[in-house]
Design a protein around this motif. Structure first.
Motif, PDB file in Angstrom:
ATOM      1  N   GLY A  19       0.792  -1.213   0.000  1.00 59.05           N
ATOM      2  CA  GLY A  19       0.000   0.000   0.000  1.00 59.05           C
ATOM      3  C   GLY A  19       0.829   1.271   0.000  1.00 59.05           C
ATOM      4  O   GLY A  19       0.299   2.353   0.062  1.00 59.05           O
ATOM      5  N   PHE A  20       2.130   1.145  -0.045  1.00 62.51           N
ATOM      6  CA  PHE A  20       3.021   2.301   0.035  1.00 62.51           C
ATOM      7  C   PHE A  20       3.981   2.237  -1.141  1.00 62.51           C
ATOM      8  O   PHE A  20       4.731   1.280  -1.285  1.00 62.51           O
ATOM      9  N   HIS A  21       3.951   3.242  -1.991  1.00 63.98           N
ATOM     10  CA  HIS A  21       4.834   3.291  -3.144  1.00 63.98           C
ATOM     11  C   HIS A  21       5.668   4.556  -3.048  1.00 63.98           C
ATOM     12  O   HIS A  21       5.152   5.658  -2.907  1.00 63.98           O
ATOM     13  N   SER A  22       6.973   4.384  -3.131  1.00 66.95           N
ATOM     14  CA  SER A  22       7.852   5.535  -2.983  1.00 66.95           C
ATOM     15  C   SER A  22       8.234   6.097  -4.337  1.00 66.95           C
ATOM     16  O   SER A  22       8.152   5.435  -5.361  1.00 66.95           O
ATOM     17  N   GLN A  23       8.689   7.340  -4.279  1.00 62.18           N
ATOM     18  CA  GLN A  23       9.206   7.973  -5.470  1.00 62.18           C
ATOM     19  C   GLN A  23      10.640   7.491  -5.673  1.00 62.18           C
ATOM     20  O   GLN A  23      11.256   6.920  -4.777  1.00 62.18           O
ATOM     21  N   ALA A  24      11.185   7.740  -6.846  1.00 57.35           N
ATOM     22  CA  ALA A  24      12.502   7.214  -7.182  1.00 57.35           C
ATOM     23  C   ALA A  24      13.591   7.702  -6.227  1.00 57.35           C
ATOM     24  O   ALA A  24      14.464   6.932  -5.838  1.00 57.35           O
ATOM     25  N   ASP A  25      13.577   8.952  -5.837  1.00 61.82           N
ATOM     26  CA  ASP A  25      14.632   9.496  -4.990  1.00 61.82           C
ATOM     27  C   ASP A  25      14.244   9.535  -3.507  1.00 61.82           C
ATOM     28  O   ASP A  25      14.897  10.179  -2.708  1.00 61.82           O
ATOM     29  N   GLU A  26      13.225   8.801  -3.112  1.00 61.12           N
ATOM     30  CA  GLU A  26      12.774   8.776  -1.731  1.00 61.12           C
ATOM     31  C   GLU A  26      13.465   7.647  -0.972  1.00 61.12           C
ATOM     32  O   GLU A  26      13.518   6.518  -1.433  1.00 61.12           O
ATOM     33  N   LYS A  27      13.989   7.970   0.205  1.00 63.59           N
ATOM     34  CA  LYS A  27      14.694   6.986   1.035  1.00 63.59           C
ATOM     35  C   LYS A  27      13.990   6.857   2.377  1.00 63.59           C
ATOM     36  O   LYS A  27      13.507   7.833   2.938  1.00 63.59           O
ATOM     37  N   LEU A  28      13.972   5.650   2.903  1.00 65.94           N
ATOM     38  CA  LEU A  28      13.395   5.394   4.209  1.00 65.94           C
ATOM     39  C   LEU A  28      14.341   5.921   5.286  1.00 65.94           C
ATOM     40  O   LEU A  28      15.522   5.594   5.306  1.00 65.94           O
ATOM     41  N   VAL A  29      13.819   6.748   6.177  1.00 66.40           N
ATOM     42  CA  VAL A  29      14.612   7.280   7.284  1.00 66.40           C
ATOM     43  C   VAL A  29      14.342   6.473   8.544  1.00 66.40           C
ATOM     44  O   VAL A  29      15.265   6.076   9.250  1.00 66.40           O
ATOM     45  N   MET A  30      13.054   6.199   8.801  1.00 62.46           N
ATOM     46  CA  MET A  30      12.694   5.523  10.031  1.00 62.46           C
ATOM     47  C   MET A  30      11.318   4.886   9.878  1.00 62.46           C
ATOM     48  O   MET A  30      10.431   5.459   9.263  1.00 62.46           O
ATOM     49  N   ALA A  31      11.153   3.702  10.432  1.00 66.26           N
ATOM     50  CA  ALA A  31       9.851   3.036  10.497  1.00 66.26           C
ATOM     51  C   ALA A  31       9.702   2.499  11.913  1.00 66.26           C
ATOM     52  O   ALA A  31      10.576   1.784  12.393  1.00 66.26           O
ATOM     53  N   LEU A  32       8.628   2.872  12.582  1.00 69.95           N
ATOM     54  CA  LEU A  32       8.460   2.449  13.963  1.00 69.95           C
ATOM     55  C   LEU A  32       6.996   2.229  14.282  1.00 69.95           C
ATOM     56  O   LEU A  32       6.106   2.671  13.560  1.00 69.95           O
ATOM     57  N   SER A  33       6.776   1.536  15.365  1.00 71.02           N
ATOM     58  CA  SER A  33       5.423   1.262  15.833  1.00 71.02           C
ATOM     59  C   SER A  33       5.051   2.257  16.917  1.00 71.02           C
ATOM     60  O   SER A  33       5.924   2.850  17.553  1.00 71.02           O
ATOM     61  N   THR A  34       3.759   2.430  17.129  1.00 73.27           N
ATOM     62  CA  THR A  34       3.331   3.275  18.227  1.00 73.27           C
ATOM     63  C   THR A  34       3.688   2.592  19.552  1.00 73.27           C
ATOM     64  O   THR A  34       4.036   1.415  19.587  1.00 73.27           O
ATOM     65  N   HIS A  35       3.601   3.318  20.637  1.00 78.07           N
ATOM     66  CA  HIS A  35       4.030   2.858  21.949  1.00 78.07           C
ATOM     67  C   HIS A  35       3.174   1.693  22.441  1.00 78.07           C
ATOM     68  O   HIS A  35       1.988   1.587  22.110  1.00 78.07           O
TER      69      HIS A  35
END
Length: 171
Positions: free
Chosen positions: A5-21
């Motif tokens: 469900g998530f599509h990134s652009q060509a120059d987009e980089k993942l910085v952080m992925a986290l769960s809620t508390h």
């Protein structure tokens, strides 16, 4: 990068992925414990009434059985509805996901170029000691300021806000 469900652009980089508390599990667990205790008391009540008033005893047994059944299904639905990755921060946008099995599947995102500032808040002793709080995004009116620009139950919100502010300065 391609998360369901998530599509990134060509120059987009993942910085952080986290769960809620993990505090998101506390309220359902407290409700489960209290209602389960009430159901057990109702079952004990049924045992004492079984010889004296059979109709009320049968009704009490039926009600407590249904209550336990519904409670277990509600509680495990809540636990299974929790996503592992709720907040995704990339070099282009901030995305947060709200999911509940069969009920809702929301994905909100704010492009970094629309964010003017990020505020982190911790209120009360629980949030301060346990290290969670709220992030609020100032979009200058480009995105509605109700729930669309507020993230709740964010672990270490000041650290996350600092990361996002660093990304904003790089733009």
């Amino acid at each position: 990068m391609n998360i369901e469900g998530f599509h990134s652009q060509a120059d987009e980089k993942l910085v952080m992925a986290l769960s809620t508390h993990w505090m998101k599990y506390v309220l359902p667990t407290v409700i489960f414990t209290i209602v389960m205790g009430a159901s057990v008391v109702l079952l004990i009540f049924t045992r004492f009434l079984s010889t004296e008033i059979q109709f009320i005893s049968g009704l009490s047994l039926f009600a407590s059985t249904i209550l336990i059944y519904l409670l277990h299904h509600w509680y495990f639905h809540r636990l299974l509805s929790e996503a592992m990755e709720d907040i995704i921060i990339t070099t282009k946008r901030v995305i947060w996901i709200e999911e509940s099995l069969y009920v809702c599947d929301n994905m909100r995102q704010i492009p970094l170029d629309k964010i003017q500032g990020v505020e982190a808040e911790k209120h009360g002793i629980f949030q301060t000691v346990l290290g969670y709080g709220t992030l609020w995004f100032d979009t200058g009116g480009t995105v509605t300021t109700d729930t669309n620009a507020i993230m709740k139950l964010v672990p270490h919100p000041h650290r996350i806000a600092k990361e996002i502010n660093q990304l904003l300065r790089m733009k």
